[in-house]
Enzyme design. Structure first.
Site, PDB file in Angstrom:
ATOM      1  N   SER A  99       0.830  -1.203   0.000  1.00  0.00           N
ATOM      2  CA  SER A  99       0.000   0.000   0.000  1.00  0.00           C
ATOM      3  C   SER A  99       0.866   1.254   0.000  1.00  0.00           C
ATOM      4  CB  SER A  99      -0.962  -0.023   1.184  1.00  0.00           C
ATOM      5  OG  SER A  99      -1.856   1.066   1.142  1.00  0.00           O
ATOM      6  N   ASP A 240      -3.253   6.429  -3.457  1.00  0.00           N
ATOM      7  CA  ASP A 240      -2.149   5.814  -2.729  1.00  0.00           C
ATOM      8  C   ASP A 240      -1.493   4.759  -3.615  1.00  0.00           C
ATOM      9  OD1 ASP A 240      -4.026   3.763  -2.625  1.00  0.00           O
ATOM     10  OD2 ASP A 240      -3.709   3.323  -0.505  1.00  0.00           O
ATOM     11  N   ASP A 242      -1.362   1.451  -3.951  1.00  0.00           N
ATOM     12  CA  ASP A 242      -2.080   0.361  -4.597  1.00  0.00           C
ATOM     13  C   ASP A 242      -3.438   0.790  -5.128  1.00  0.00           C
ATOM     14  OD1 ASP A 242      -3.043   0.632  -1.976  1.00  0.00           O
ATOM     15  OD2 ASP A 242      -3.530  -1.485  -1.782  1.00  0.00           O
ATOM     16  N   ASP A 244      -6.240   1.792  -3.885  1.00  0.00           N
ATOM     17  CA  ASP A 244      -7.542   1.507  -3.291  1.00  0.00           C
ATOM     18  C   ASP A 244      -8.073   2.703  -2.507  1.00  0.00           C
ATOM     19  OD1 ASP A 244      -5.787   1.338  -1.146  1.00  0.00           O
ATOM     20  OD2 ASP A 244      -6.574  -0.548  -0.377  1.00  0.00           O
TER      21      ASP A 244
END
Length: 457
Positions: A99, A240, A242, A244
């Site tokens: 992440s 961010d 990743d 999500d």
């Protein structure tokens, strides 16, 4: 190598190779198949752009195949693209990502078939079994057992089916991918819309040469804010690592509160399905509950964290959920979080009328918030007891997630605060909010005086 510390409450994260390596990933892959009962069955595997993603995901696949599973490999994917693959294929999913963590880290997020969350208990058992297997699982990928699958086009079609972009006014949109996975998905998602894209850091680069992929930190929003002003853009989307999560910046270059975005999308979803349920967490702005009530919906409050939010989404058949951290969850996306779908909602709402975003959002920013304030403490439980005792008689106490107190001052100005321990650090996290700035500041300072007066570290 694999250390116990990489296993967190909701996922796996740690520095490579200092905390775990390919041998560790192989052990986790084998343990995952054993515990999930996937021998002779399929699951879908994705990875983000991190520098160790290829090797670590391949080692995981090798461990999984050694226990009889078949791996459907999506290759590079945003986390919500992996959730889509799990949901649409009705298969368990595994995403290699850390992440917003530093470039040295890698990690894994898991889901059950249909993008359903795994439980903390499952992760604890996975930890124990992986540690037992470490050193006994071959990390070399065999010739058979892994099949490549393409999911990006189907992911884009699904998003467009939920929030079409046709018929909108022209928008100029800054997108800051932070060299993360939004750079992989955003061009495909926005293709065909009347949108002029101003791209920042769309190239995939797991070394993050421009800024850290964490939009919760204000310094990582500065470039997008400047770009909005420089280009006269209608808004900016900042993702961010990743992808999500998505933060929104208005046409003035000002950051829009994720709670305000939650209220905006909640109202839109309630127009589509009157009376539906919306899930928020304990530190989401009270604005959301007010807006949901005005729109005839029902609000359910969750502990902070995607595992808890997703569980309540399923339990209450909620149409939408939002957190203060810019995680947005949709029933039509298998209850999973997706920053890209949230961004499409904002674009659709903005592009359907002539007001600038700052004016659209004005009605959703009713309270003054402290922001999250961390204090290091030696005994979080003891400190919270001191604070609770001091506020007896001043408001309604709730222990859903740490300590929450809600009340009014002598002039009926609403206020609340939440004080909760971090899951990973020796901190108490304070969030306070009120209708009146002076009231918020007074409540915030009262709590901080108590917290820091009892701090012994």
């Amino acid at each position: 190598m694999i250390t116990e510390g990489v296993f967190k409450a909701n996922d796996i994260r740690g520095a490579v190779p200092q905390s775990w390596d390919e041998a560790g990933a192989a052990a986790i892959g084998a343990a995952f198949v054993e515990l999930a009962g996937l021998e002779g069955k399929q699951f879908v595997l994705g990875r983000d752009m991190r520098l160790t993603g290829w090797e670590m995901s391949r080692a995981f696949a090798a461990g999984a195949i050694s226990r009889g599973a078949e791996v459907l490999d999506t290759g590079l994917a945003s986390t919500d693209q992996l959730w889509f693959a799990s949901g649409s294929l009705d298969l368990p999913g595994v995403q290699f990502t850390a992440s917003h963590n530093p470039a040295s880290d890698n990690g894994i997020k898991f889901c059950q078939a249909g993008a359903a969350p795994v439980s903390p208990d499952f992760l604890a058992r996975l930890r124990d079994r992986a540690l037992e297997l470490h050193g006994s699982v071959d990390a070399a990928l065999p010739e058979h057992g892994l099949t490549q699958v393409e999911t990006l086009d189907d992911y884009v079609r699904h998003l467009h089916g939920l929030v079409p972009l046709e018929g909108l006014r022209h928008l100029k949109v800054v997108v800051d991918a932070g060299n993360g996975m939004a750079g992989h998905t955003v061009a495909a998602v926005l293709a065909g819309a009347d949108i002029e894209l101003v791209g920042l850091y769309l190239d995939l680069d797991g070394s993050f040469p421009n800024h850290q992929p964490n939009p919760l930190e204000p310094e990582n929003l500065v470039d997008a804010q400047a770009a909005v002003r420089e280009h006269g853009a209608d808004l900016a989307l900042v993702f961010d690592g990743d992808a999500d999560r998505c933060f929104i910046i208005d046409e003035r270059g000002e950051v829009v509160s994720p709670s305000a975005i939650t209220a905006l999308i909640a109202r839109a979803e309630l127009e589509r399905e009157p009376g539906a349920t919306i899930v928020i967490n304990t530190i989401t702005s009270r604005t959301v509950a007010d807006v949901v009530a005005e729109a005839g919906g029902t609000t359910v409050t969750s502990k902070v964290g995607h595992t808890f939010v997703k569980a309540l989404m399923a339990e209450h058949d909620a149409i939408f959920g939002g957190e203060h951290s810019a995680h947005y969850y949709f029933r039509d996306f298998w209850g999973a979080d997706t920053g890209m779908l949230a961004a499409l909602h904002v674009l659709r709402i903005l592009g359907s009328q002539d007001q600038p975003l700052s004016e659209v959002m004005h009605t959703y920013e009713r309270y003054v918030a402290s922001g999250e304030i961390n204090s290091q403490v030696s005994d979080a439980g003891e400190v919270m007891e001191v604070v609770e005792a001091a506020f007896i008689g001043r408001g309604e106490v709730d222990h859903t997630d740490g300590l929450t107190v809600r009340g009014t001052d002598a002039h009926d100005n609403l206020w609340w605060f939440n004080l909760r321990p971090s899951n990973t650090e020796p901190y108490l996290r304070l969030n306070a909010e009120a209708l009146d700035p002076a009231v918020m500041q007074a409540v915030r300072d009262d709590v901080l005086d108590l917290v820091r007066g009892t701090t012994t570290t």
